[in-house]
Design a protein around this motif. Structure first.
Motif, mmCIF file in Angstrom:
data_model
loop_
_atom_site.group_PDB
_atom_site.id
_atom_site.type_symbol
_atom_site.label_atom_id
_atom_site.label_comp_id
_atom_site.label_asym_id
_atom_site.label_seq_id
_atom_site.Cartn_x
_atom_site.Cartn_y
_atom_site.Cartn_z
ATOM 1 N N LEU A 92 11.147 15.915 21.440
ATOM 2 C CA LEU A 92 10.176 15.413 22.407
ATOM 3 C C LEU A 92 9.606 14.090 21.910
ATOM 4 C CD1 LEU A 92 8.664 16.164 25.044
ATOM 5 C CD2 LEU A 92 6.927 17.247 23.610
ATOM 6 N N ALA A 93 9.719 13.056 22.725
ATOM 7 C CA ALA A 93 9.217 11.730 22.356
ATOM 8 C C ALA A 93 7.878 11.471 23.033
ATOM 9 C CB ALA A 93 10.227 10.661 22.748
ATOM 10 N N LEU A 94 7.049 10.641 22.383
ATOM 11 C CA LEU A 94 5.730 10.321 22.918
ATOM 12 C C LEU A 94 5.551 8.812 23.031
ATOM 13 C CD1 LEU A 94 5.309 12.701 20.444
ATOM 14 C CD2 LEU A 94 3.229 12.966 21.770
ATOM 15 N N ALA A 95 4.752 8.402 24.000
ATOM 16 C CA ALA A 95 4.407 6.994 24.176
ATOM 17 C C ALA A 95 3.207 6.928 25.111
ATOM 18 C CB ALA A 95 5.591 6.194 24.730
ATOM 19 N N THR A 96 2.728 5.729 25.355
ATOM 20 C CA THR A 96 1.589 5.552 26.258
ATOM 21 C C THR A 96 1.881 6.182 27.607
ATOM 22 O OG1 THR A 96 0.968 3.494 25.174
ATOM 23 C CG2 THR A 96 0.118 3.863 27.385
ATOM 24 N N GLY A 97 0.952 7.005 28.087
ATOM 25 C CA GLY A 97 1.153 7.716 29.342
ATOM 26 C C GLY A 97 0.916 6.853 30.561
ATOM 27 N N LEU A 98 1.909 6.758 31.433
ATOM 28 C CA LEU A 98 1.716 6.079 32.716
ATOM 29 C C LEU A 98 0.770 6.914 33.567
ATOM 30 C CD1 LEU A 98 5.292 4.803 33.623
ATOM 31 C CD2 LEU A 98 3.255 3.422 33.230
ATOM 32 N N GLY A 99 -0.111 6.276 34.268
ATOM 33 C CA GLY A 99 -1.155 6.981 35.003
ATOM 34 C C GLY A 99 -2.403 6.998 34.156
ATOM 35 N N LEU A 100 -2.273 7.468 32.922
ATOM 36 C CA LEU A 100 -3.393 7.415 31.993
ATOM 37 C C LEU A 100 -3.783 5.967 31.708
ATOM 38 C CD1 LEU A 100 -2.241 10.164 29.471
ATOM 39 C CD2 LEU A 100 -4.297 10.272 30.871
ATOM 40 N N ASN A 101 -2.777 5.108 31.475
ATOM 41 C CA ASN A 101 -3.098 3.706 31.196
ATOM 42 C C ASN A 101 -3.686 3.012 32.416
ATOM 43 O OD1 ASN A 101 -0.725 3.599 32.664
ATOM 44 N ND2 ASN A 101 0.397 2.366 31.192
ATOM 45 N N ALA A 102 -3.233 3.396 33.599
ATOM 46 C CA ALA A 102 -3.796 2.822 34.824
ATOM 47 C C ALA A 102 -5.250 3.244 35.000
ATOM 48 C CB ALA A 102 -2.967 3.258 36.034
ATOM 49 N N ILE B 218 -3.224 15.939 41.334
ATOM 50 C CA ILE B 218 -3.675 14.862 40.451
ATOM 51 C C ILE B 218 -2.497 13.968 40.058
ATOM 52 C CG2 ILE B 218 -4.601 14.363 38.149
ATOM 53 C CD1 ILE B 218 -6.313 16.916 38.452
ATOM 54 N N SER B 219 -1.381 14.568 39.687
ATOM 55 C CA SER B 219 -0.195 13.790 39.309
ATOM 56 C C SER B 219 0.331 12.970 40.486
ATOM 57 C CB SER B 219 0.900 14.726 38.788
ATOM 58 O OG SER B 219 0.519 15.332 37.580
ATOM 59 N N VAL B 220 0.376 13.596 41.659
ATOM 60 C CA VAL B 220 0.873 12.891 42.845
ATOM 61 C C VAL B 220 -0.055 11.740 43.204
ATOM 62 C CG1 VAL B 220 1.369 13.109 45.304
ATOM 63 C CG2 VAL B 220 2.046 14.932 43.739
ATOM 64 N N GLY B 221 -1.363 11.991 43.138
ATOM 65 C CA GLY B 221 -2.333 10.945 43.457
ATOM 66 C C GLY B 221 -2.223 9.766 42.517
ATOM 67 N N ILE B 222 -2.052 10.043 41.236
ATOM 68 C CA ILE B 222 -1.879 8.958 40.269
ATOM 69 C C ILE B 222 -0.592 8.193 40.560
ATOM 70 C CG2 ILE B 222 -1.434 8.449 37.835
ATOM 71 C CD1 ILE B 222 -3.367 10.686 37.106
ATOM 72 N N GLY B 223 0.444 8.903 41.009
ATOM 73 C CA GLY B 223 1.688 8.236 41.388
ATOM 74 C C GLY B 223 1.483 7.249 42.518
ATOM 75 N N LEU B 224 0.719 7.653 43.538
ATOM 76 C CA LEU B 224 0.433 6.736 44.649
ATOM 77 C C LEU B 224 -0.457 5.589 44.195
ATOM 78 C CD1 LEU B 224 -0.144 9.148 47.679
ATOM 79 C CD2 LEU B 224 1.881 7.797 47.117
ATOM 80 N N PHE B 225 -1.369 5.885 43.277
ATOM 81 C CA PHE B 225 -2.251 4.854 42.746
ATOM 82 C C PHE B 225 -1.437 3.788 42.007
ATOM 83 C CE2 PHE B 225 -5.224 3.292 39.429
ATOM 84 C CZ PHE B 225 -6.246 2.841 40.246
ATOM 85 N N ILE B 226 -0.489 4.235 41.189
ATOM 86 C CA ILE B 226 0.391 3.295 40.490
ATOM 87 C C ILE B 226 1.215 2.478 41.488
ATOM 88 C CG2 ILE B 226 2.425 3.148 38.999
ATOM 89 C CD1 ILE B 226 1.363 5.530 37.468
ATOM 90 N N THR B 227 1.642 3.130 42.563
ATOM 91 C CA THR B 227 2.458 2.453 43.575
ATOM 92 C C THR B 227 1.695 1.318 44.243
ATOM 93 O OG1 THR B 227 3.704 4.481 44.019
ATOM 94 C CG2 THR B 227 3.774 2.765 45.702
ATOM 95 N N ILE B 228 0.443 1.581 44.632
ATOM 96 C CA ILE B 228 -0.337 0.534 45.300
ATOM 97 C C ILE B 228 -0.621 -0.613 44.338
ATOM 98 C CG2 ILE B 228 -2.613 1.539 44.844
ATOM 99 C CD1 ILE B 228 -1.545 -0.294 48.050
#
Length: 503
Positions: free
Chosen positions: A106-116, A168-178
């Motif tokens: 399992l690899a780790l890195a900065t979380g997309l959504g979290l950084n936004a 929450i995950s879906v909402g963050i996905g749309l947030f990243i999209t906009i």
């Protein structure tokens, strides 16, 4: 000659076999039905599948000023190379730890959504600075670590209904999209008229940079459909090359002049892409330690700090628990109860990764579902994570390449990631209104209010309200009552201040 060569060959083979034997014993490679070459191959595949974060994270958190107008590192201008180098450093160190300590692929890195969320939901709050925002990330990581050690993490996990976690995950996905569509110039504010947004300039797509975005988006989509490994990274790098070539030939220029005034609406949005003067350079890790653990309390108050840390906490460890189970299932490593080996160690390393991300000023680091690509290549042990981690560390030396990537070449990845996160929406029972309505509000309010906190808060409060109205109050977990109560206080904070005469 033969007599001198043969012993050397035998010695080399013996040394090689000893290394393989040591690796096999430490990582239990044979026991899990794998081989050293397979683990190495899996580590490479995982890296190339998720290496886009070294490019994408700086373009999210490194190009946005905090409320004081300062960029990460405290300067008046973005330092993309510094953010890229530190992003790769923290990812490399934490992924190495995951491999050595937890022995899990399992690899780790900065979380997309979290950084936004850290960028747009925290650093831009009035009075907040980047060190304050990263201090909250460190605080959240420390809290998660305590929750893991005490077993309370599972209690919180079970307190929030699964559909709301999905929302929450879906909402963050749309947030990243906009964010991606706005930063690329595909969606803009109209100069006049009653509508808040429009397509391109005057309702039409215009300019070479827009074409670059379209090429990037379509190329990544095609590669995803054709299951090309590393599609997002290939798309970003390939489109950047197109952008550099276009700028060299057409001389497009940027949108803003030296004073920040819009002078060229169809120009490049972030930086004018040019071939870098250096391809490889000594990495600058000046962001390390640039955080203020308690500075936010004086800036925004204890209630707001609690809500922001709780929001980070929600987004962080729910994803991790789901990710490690998914990866364990793909690798055939789950026990009868559906738990992967060394689960407690996995969670501890992941929790410390959140602390490390904040301490490195690159946002919370978390487990990546892209690790499944390495598992698909045969990875079954932590050796694959060690390989991925070492590749991330090597990537710190190519940070100068990241600084030339324009918005229009990077933002297609945000839109695609938004789609990938949107796929989870199937996990919500839309016929069950008492959960579907809170989930819907959670999803739509994130992009439409430009606030992840507002979406989560609205969803939680309405969920509890509907349970009360339907006579099912006893079915609400005590933690949900407490959290929803705090969100009510959060939404009513301004009216309460007015009633009390506080400004």
């Amino acid at each position: 000659m033969p007599s001198t060569l043969v012993p050397k060959k035998i010695a080399t083979n013996g040394k090689k076999n000893a290394i393989h034997s040591a690796l096999d014993s430490f990582f239990e490679i044979s026991k899990r039905g794998s081989t050293v070459p397979r683990e190495v191959r899996g580590g490479f595949v995982t890296f190339f599948t998720m290496a886009y974060i070294v490019v994408l994270n700086p373009l999210i958190i490194g190009t946005q000023p905090d409320s004081s107008g300062a960029f990460l590192g405290g300067g008046g201008h973005p330092n993309i190379a510094m953010v890229a180098a530190t992003t790769a450093l923290v990812a490399g160190v934490m992924t190495l730890l995951m491999g050595v300590v937890a022995n899990f692929p399992l690899a780790l890195a900065t979380g997309l959504g979290l950084n936004a969320f850290v960028t747009f939901g925290i650093a831009k709050l009035p009075g907040m600075t980047w060190p304050d925002a990263m201090g909250l990330v460190v605080m959240e990581g420390l809290i998660i670590t305590v929750l893991v050690l005490t077993g309370f993490r599972k209690a919180i996990f079970h307190a929030v209904p699964a559909p709301l976690k999905t929302a929450i995950s879906v909402g963050i996905g749309l947030f990243i999209t906009i964010i991606g569509l706005v930063d690329s110039g595909i969606v803009r504010r109209p100069a006049v008229g009653p509508v808040p947004v429009e397509l391109g300039v005057g309702g039409f797509l215009a300019g070479w940079p827009t074409l670059v975005f379209v090429i990037g988006l379509l190329s990544i989509i095609v590669m995803l459909v054709k299951k090309v490994k590393g599609a997002i990274l290939i798309g970003i790098l390939g489109t950047s090359a197109v952008a550099i070539l276009l700028e060299a030939v057409v001389k497009i220029g940027g949108q803003l002049d030296n004073t920040g005034k819009l002078v060229n609406p169809t120009g490049w949005g972030l930086n004018v892409p040019k071939f870098p003067s250096k391809l490889v350079d000594i990495p600058d890790f000046g962001l390390l330690g640039q955080f203020s653990l308690l500075g936010s309390f004086a800036k925004i108050g204890a209630v707001s700090v609690f809500l922001l840390v709780f929001t980070l906490l929600l987004a962080d460890f729910f994803d991790t628990m789901g990710t490690m189970v998914a990866i364990g299932g793909e690798a055939g490593l789950l026990d009868k109860e559906g738990t992967p080996p060394n689960a407690q160690k996995i969670l501890i390393v992941d929790s410390l990764a959140a602390v490390a991300g904040g301490a490195g000023s690159v946002s919370s680091n978390t487990a990546y579902i892209e690790s499944a690509s390495g598992v698909g290549e045969g990875a079954r042990t932590g050796l694959a994570s060690v390989v991925t981690g070492l590749l991330f560390l090597l990537a710190t030396f190519v940070a100068p390449l990241v600084s030339v990537i324009p918005y229009e070449a990077a933002t297609p990845a945000l839109v695609v990631v938004g789609f990938l996160m949107m796929q989870q929406v199937r996990g919500i029972e839309w016929d069950d209104l008492e959960i579907a309505i809170p989930a819907f509000l959670t999803i739509v309010l994130m992009p439409f209010t430009y606030s992840i906190t507002a979406g989560i808060g609205a969803g939680f409060v309405v969920f509890v309200l509907l349970k009360v109205v339907l006579g099912k109050a006893s079915a609400v977990h005590p933690l949900m009552w407490a959290i929803s109560g705090v969100f009510v206080l959060y939404f009513a904070l301004d009216p309460i201040k007015s009633l009390l005469g506080v400004h």
